[in-house]
Design a protein around this motif. Structure first.
Motif, PDB file in Angstrom:
ATOM      1  N   VAL A   6       0.430  -1.000   0.173  1.00 35.94           N
ATOM      2  CA  VAL A   6       0.137   0.033   0.085  1.00 35.94           C
ATOM      3  C   VAL A   6       1.118   0.904  -0.156  1.00 35.94           C
ATOM      4  N   SER A   7       0.881   2.257  -1.248  1.00 34.64           N
ATOM      5  CA  SER A   7       1.503   3.210  -1.084  1.00 34.64           C
ATOM      6  C   SER A   7       1.127   4.162  -0.335  1.00 34.64           C
ATOM      7  N   THR A   8       2.064   5.101   0.121  1.00 32.90           N
ATOM      8  CA  THR A   8       1.686   6.152   1.098  1.00 32.90           C
ATOM      9  C   THR A   8       0.707   7.632   0.224  1.00 32.90           C
ATOM     10  N   ALA A   9       0.612   7.369  -0.806  1.00 30.36           N
ATOM     11  CA  ALA A   9      -0.731   8.037  -1.449  1.00 30.36           C
ATOM     12  C   ALA A   9      -1.980   7.371  -1.169  1.00 30.36           C
ATOM     13  N   MET A  10      -1.986   5.992  -1.311  1.00 30.65           N
ATOM     14  CA  MET A  10      -3.097   5.125  -0.704  1.00 30.65           C
ATOM     15  C   MET A  10      -3.311   5.625   0.805  1.00 30.65           C
ATOM     16  N   ARG A  11      -2.036   5.116   1.292  1.00 26.39           N
ATOM     17  CA  ARG A  11      -2.383   5.928   3.170  1.00 26.39           C
ATOM     18  C   ARG A  11      -3.397   7.304   2.992  1.00 26.39           C
ATOM     19  N   LYS A  12      -3.053   7.857   2.342  1.00 25.07           N
ATOM     20  CA  LYS A  12      -3.499   9.951   3.404  1.00 25.07           C
ATOM     21  C   LYS A  12      -4.817   9.506   1.630  1.00 25.07           C
ATOM     22  N   ARG A  13      -4.969   8.974   0.767  1.00 20.80           N
ATOM     23  CA  ARG A  13      -6.608   9.119   0.367  1.00 20.80           C
ATOM     24  C   ARG A  13      -7.318   8.438   1.183  1.00 20.80           C
ATOM     25  N   ALA A  14      -6.511   6.804   1.850  1.00 15.12           N
ATOM     26  CA  ALA A  14      -7.726   6.499   2.434  1.00 15.12           C
ATOM     27  C   ALA A  14      -7.802   7.331   3.984  1.00 15.12           C
ATOM     28  N   ARG A  15      -6.887   8.103   4.403  1.00 11.64           N
ATOM     29  CA  ARG A  15      -7.383   8.892   5.813  1.00 11.64           C
ATOM     30  C   ARG A  15      -7.864   9.927   5.833  1.00 11.64           C
ATOM     31  N   SER A  16      -8.125  10.709   4.603  1.00 16.67           N
ATOM     32  CA  SER A  16      -8.190  12.169   4.680  1.00 16.67           C
ATOM     33  C   SER A  16     -10.134  11.194   4.429  1.00 16.67           C
ATOM     34  N   SER A  17     -10.078  10.021   3.693  1.00 17.55           N
ATOM     35  CA  SER A  17     -11.460  10.173   3.295  1.00 17.55           C
ATOM     36  C   SER A  17     -12.491   9.882   4.992  1.00 17.55           C
ATOM     37  N   THR A  18     -11.903   8.859   5.200  1.00 20.11           N
ATOM     38  CA  THR A  18     -12.292   8.850   6.742  1.00 20.11           C
ATOM     39  C   THR A  18     -12.252  10.075   7.727  1.00 20.11           C
ATOM     40  N   ASP A  19     -11.074  11.226   7.135  1.00 17.55           N
ATOM     41  CA  ASP A  19     -11.447  12.005   8.375  1.00 17.55           C
ATOM     42  C   ASP A  19     -12.542  12.839   7.955  1.00 17.55           C
ATOM     43  N   ALA A  77     -15.991   7.692  -1.571  1.00 22.52           N
ATOM     44  CA  ALA A  77     -14.512   7.365  -1.394  1.00 22.52           C
ATOM     45  C   ALA A  77     -13.541   6.281  -2.676  1.00 22.52           C
ATOM     46  N   ARG A  78     -15.385   5.633  -3.054  1.00 26.81           N
ATOM     47  CA  ARG A  78     -15.072   4.740  -4.499  1.00 26.81           C
ATOM     48  C   ARG A  78     -14.401   6.127  -5.447  1.00 26.81           C
ATOM     49  N   ARG A  79     -15.444   6.613  -5.446  1.00 26.82           N
ATOM     50  CA  ARG A  79     -15.537   7.859  -6.448  1.00 26.82           C
ATOM     51  C   ARG A  79     -13.389   8.490  -6.491  1.00 26.82           C
ATOM     52  N   LEU A  80     -13.375   8.892  -5.376  1.00 27.38           N
ATOM     53  CA  LEU A  80     -12.074   9.527  -5.040  1.00 27.38           C
ATOM     54  C   LEU A  80     -10.827   8.635  -5.607  1.00 27.38           C
ATOM     55  N   ILE A  81     -11.200   7.377  -5.665  1.00 26.00           N
ATOM     56  CA  ILE A  81     -10.664   6.595  -5.569  1.00 26.00           C
ATOM     57  C   ILE A  81     -10.148   6.394  -7.432  1.00 26.00           C
ATOM     58  N   ILE A  82     -11.353   5.996  -7.658  1.00 26.32           N
ATOM     59  CA  ILE A  82     -11.006   5.895  -9.580  1.00 26.32           C
ATOM     60  C   ILE A  82     -10.631   7.020 -10.149  1.00 26.32           C
ATOM     61  N   ARG A  83     -11.124   8.351  -9.391  1.00 25.83           N
ATOM     62  CA  ARG A  83     -10.598   9.834 -10.119  1.00 25.83           C
ATOM     63  C   ARG A  83      -9.313   9.477 -10.229  1.00 25.83           C
ATOM     64  N   ALA A  84      -8.553   9.050  -9.010  1.00 25.31           N
ATOM     65  CA  ALA A  84      -7.214   8.830  -8.823  1.00 25.31           C
ATOM     66  C   ALA A  84      -6.402   8.238  -9.821  1.00 25.31           C
ATOM     67  N   TYR A  85      -6.911   6.988 -10.293  1.00 26.34           N
ATOM     68  CA  TYR A  85      -6.524   5.959 -10.917  1.00 26.34           C
ATOM     69  C   TYR A  85      -6.614   6.229 -12.828  1.00 26.34           C
ATOM     70  N   ARG A  86      -8.015   7.155 -13.087  1.00 28.40           N
ATOM     71  CA  ARG A  86      -8.554   7.400 -13.774  1.00 28.40           C
ATOM     72  C   ARG A  86      -7.305   7.502 -14.934  1.00 28.40           C
ATOM     73  N   LYS A  87      -7.306   7.074 -15.940  1.00 22.28           N
ATOM     74  CA  LYS A  87      -5.745   7.774 -17.062  1.00 22.28           C
ATOM     75  C   LYS A  87      -6.972   9.126 -18.418  1.00 22.28           C
ATOM     76  N   SER A  88      -6.006   9.779 -17.562  1.00 19.75           N
ATOM     77  CA  SER A  88      -6.606  11.293 -18.299  1.00 19.75           C
ATOM     78  C   SER A  88      -6.966  11.335 -20.477  1.00 19.75           C
TER      79      SER A  88
END
Length: 67
Positions: A35-48, A56-67
């Motif tokens: 689990v990368s640092t970015a993944m941990r930060k994203r999960a923590r911020s979603s919880t916060d 939270a799923r939409r946030l993850i999909i947006r982060a990994y979506r190809k532009s």
């Protein structure tokens, strides 16, 4: 003597299983996935932020979506 079966309502039957963040990390490590640092930060911020699971799923999909 066999135990009689109890008739449970359909609402009582659980389908699926929820895995928490700590357990998911341990399972991933066993499978060789880190689990990368970015993944941990994203999960923590979603919880916060109190995001729902769908948000939270939409946030993850947006982060990994190809532009």
């Amino acid at each position: 003597m066999p135990t009689p079966k109890k008739n449970l309502p359909k609402e009582a039957l659980v389908k699926g299983h929820t895995v928490g963040r700590a357990r998911f990390t341990k399972i991933s490590e066993v499978e060789g996935i880190t689990v990368s640092t970015a993944m941990r930060k994203r999960a923590r911020s979603s919880t916060d932020q109190g995001l729902s699971a769908e948000e939270a799923r939409r946030l993850i999909i947006r982060a990994y979506r190809k532009s």
